[in-house]
Motif scaffolding. Sequence first.
Motif: not given
Length: 310
Positions: A170-178
């Motif tokens: 909780p309190g963490v957000v992950y992201g990724a991109r291509r």
Amino acid sequence: MCGIIGYSGHRVAVPLIMEGLRRLEYRGYDSAGVAYIQDGALHVVRAPGKLIELDTKLASLNVGGALSGIGHTRWATHGLPNEKNAHPHRDTTGHLALAHNGIVENFQTLRCMLQGEGVTFSTDTDTESLAHLLAKGLREHEGDMLKALSWTLAQVEGSYALAIVRLEEPGVVYGARRHSPLVVGVGEGEHFIASDIPAFLPYTRNVVFLDAGEIVRIDAHSWGVWDAATLAQVHRTPQRISWDVQAAQKSGYKHFMLKEIFEQPRVVADCLAGRLDPAGQGVCLEELAGMPVPKRLHILPCRAVGHASV
């Protein structure tokens, strides 16, 4: 042209996320949703149509305890624009939620593999395969999200910008991109990820543009970027943006027409993503299945009446 926003900080998250989604409405969409963790549970609220429909659903809920979360506006590609196909999508345990911009070109292969392992799918989207694949990765990597994300993304063909929340963090957000854009907003006691700068511009002008093949992790007090393939941490210095909201929507171009001219190669590539068959040297259009093969193709432009270009 879907929109993504993720937030972690000291403000109540859901109203801020909805505000960010409204700033991304210019991208076009047909459904919307949010995911947040509150009272030890992962909540996902989705609705077809405009954001007012999602607002109506949220009005009956107590969302004041969530200080992080993700939001998404979807433009349908795989599956009808209805509630079940709206993002974010969950895994079967309900422990993670994921929003996605882009096209998973090999989603049928991933879907068949996961179904063969007993996974039940509840939507018609390509994105749901990512949620289940990431859940599998978490099991195989003992809950290490960075390792699980690296393993998952290595199996994905296509384009993506991702925003992910997980009940265990909780309190963490992950992201990724291509290929699909994703940018980090660096604030004081709060951080953001979004598909475009206007989503968080009222709160910070310090941004980090992610490169293709990178993962980001944010919480209220820190942010970090990693190479998705090697998991080597990448050093980045935030850039200061001087644009106002309208200029940010134009991505720094003088006017929308100029922006759209320079976007044409990417738009064509996005439209073809997931529809090319290199092996058969053809184009796959599921929407035309069963129809006679056309002998001639006409391409017609369209113009949005009343849209200001400057």
